[in-house]
Design an enzyme around this catalytic site. Structure first.
Site, PDB file in Angstrom:
ATOM      1  N   ASP A   1      -7.594 -65.659  93.088  1.00  0.00           N
ATOM      2  CA  ASP A   1      -8.116 -65.337  91.837  1.00  0.00           C
ATOM      3  C   ASP A   1      -7.000 -64.709  91.675  1.00  0.00           C
ATOM      4  O   ASP A   1      -6.048 -63.877  92.421  1.00  0.00           O
ATOM      5  CB  ASP A   1     -10.010 -63.973  92.377  1.00  0.00           C
ATOM      6  CG  ASP A   1     -10.028 -64.043  90.519  1.00  0.00           C
ATOM      7  OD1 ASP A   1      -9.721 -64.597  89.267  1.00  0.00           O
ATOM      8  OD2 ASP A   1     -10.621 -62.669  90.373  1.00  0.00           O
TER       9      ASP A   1
ATOM     10  N   SER B   1     -18.977 -59.744  83.908  1.00  0.00           N
ATOM     11  CA  SER B   1     -20.347 -59.193  84.205  1.00  0.00           C
ATOM     12  C   SER B   1     -20.927 -58.353  83.222  1.00  0.00           C
ATOM     13  O   SER B   1     -20.460 -58.296  81.983  1.00  0.00           O
ATOM     14  CB  SER B   1     -19.512 -58.209  85.357  1.00  0.00           C
ATOM     15  OG  SER B   1     -19.833 -58.244  86.017  1.00  0.00           O
TER      16      SER B   1
HETATM   17  P1  13P Z   1     -15.726 -58.884  86.217  1.00  0.00           P
HETATM   18  O1  13P Z   1     -15.750 -57.677  87.464  1.00  0.00           O
HETATM   19  O2  13P Z   1     -16.301 -58.281  84.806  1.00  0.00           O
HETATM   20  O3  13P Z   1     -17.272 -59.273  86.973  1.00  0.00           O
HETATM   21  O4  13P Z   1     -14.876 -59.778  86.157  1.00  0.00           O
HETATM   22  C1  13P Z   1     -14.406 -60.504  87.732  1.00  0.00           C
HETATM   23  C2  13P Z   1     -13.375 -61.231  86.892  1.00  0.00           C
HETATM   24  O5  13P Z   1     -12.953 -61.952  86.004  1.00  0.00           O
HETATM   25  C3  13P Z   1     -12.750 -61.495  88.354  1.00  0.00           C
HETATM   26  O6  13P Z   1     -11.197 -62.288  88.034  1.00  0.00           O
END
Ligand code: 13P
Length: 309
Positions: free
Chosen positions: A82, A211
């Site tokens: 990520d 989220s």
């Molecule tokens: P959130 O923390 O809002 O769930 O986002 C996670 C995300 O987009 C990781 O790249």
């Protein structure tokens, strides 16, 4: 046991009008929670590592460790980097068996973002690894809307020049606990998605910062000594709608962490005379698994959409 890249996952999600959930993990127990939830829902799933969580987990051997942990898993699952910040970190992850990487060069200008992203795509595709890019709110147009959100015309140019397999765009969310200002009506840019769908039919988009901070999990966290305040997540109704569009991957970091640590907090509070770690990790795993199942079934609509391998 099929550890896969995201190509077919996203093709199926696009056609089937659902989204694949990508959950941010730090430790093996979270990976087990997410994989078991996906197996029980018969949904594909992506385990997402930031550079920091990869470093913490076990750089070099994540694939081997997870393949052993997933030996009884039959749904397709992927190991994803990520927000990879450079070619080098993406290359390391590809070399050690990640099946998907994100190169996030969105802080660079458009031309540099294209150049860096393309270098990752060229390397990754030689190794059968899929690549997610990110394009922030750079704009060719005068329309003020495109100063805040990604310009769909730039998406087309970016995708064609880099060859990325999927793209994260700014469509109204942000990472963390407070995604919208006090009094701001949460909304997502459905016209932006529709414009991209028209220009690039079949191309998968990615929603970051997705989220919802559900009350049930927030209460467990805060009723057991936590102090999470000022939270404002993306309403599930919006996510359900977005899952039926070209958005094929929805990222969940905060909710998964809040559920896991909420389960830890609750069990630490309830079992004051215990000291075996599993007394605390089992409830954390159960609560975070329950959250993943709720998302897969009720929000991303990915349950029972795939043939078991
Ligand atoms: P959130 O923390 O809002 O769930 O986002 C996670 C995300 O987009 C990781 O790249």
């Amino acid at each position: 046991m099929p550890l896969v890249n995201t190509k077919k996952m996203f093709e199926d999600a696009y056609k089937g009008k659902y989204a694949v959930g990508a959950f941010n993990v730090d430790i093996l127990t979270q990976c087990q929670a997410a994989l078991e939830a996906a197996e029980e829902c018969n949904s594909p799933i992506i385990l997402s590592f930031s550079a920091g969580s990869r470093e913490f987990f076990h750089p070099g051997n994540i694939k081997e460790i997870l393949e052993i942990a997933a030996k009884d898993i039959h749904i397709p699952w992927a190991i994803h980097l990520d927000h990879g910040a450079s070619f080098e970190i993406c290359k390391s992850c590809i070399d050690e068996g990640f099946t998907s990487v994100m190169i996030d060069a969105s802080s660079y200008d458009f031309e540099d973002n294209v150049r860096i992203t393309k270098s990752v795509v060229d390397y990754a595709h030689k190794h059968g690894v899929t690549v997610e890019g990110e394009l922030g709110p750079c704009s060719k147009r005068d329309d003020p809307r495109f100063k805040k959100f990604t310009d769909p015309e730039m998406v087309k140019e970016f995708v064609e020049r880099t060859g990325v397999d999927s793209l994260a765009v700014s469509m109204g969310t942000k990472h963390g606990l407070a995604k919208f200002e006090e009094g701001e009506e949460p909304e997502l840019q459905f016209d932006l998605i529709a414009e991209v769908e028209k220009m690039l039919p079949g191309f998968p988009l990615v929603l970051h910062g997705s989220s919802s901070i559900p009350d049930e999990y927030l209460h467990i966290f805060n009723d057991n000594g936590g102090e999470l305040k000022g939270t404002k997540g993306v309403p599930e109704e919006l996510l359900k709608r977005v899952a039926r569009t070209a958005v094929c991957k929805i990222n969940i970091g905060t909710d998964f962490r809040v559920a896991f640590v909420g389960g830890l907090r609750m069990s630490l509070n309830e079992k004051k005379d215990k000291f075996e770690p599993r007394n605390f990790l089992v409830p954390a795993r159960q609560l975070s698994k329950q959250l993943v199942k709720e998302k897969l079934l009720n929000v991303f609509q990915s349950a029972n959409k795939i043939a078991k391998m």
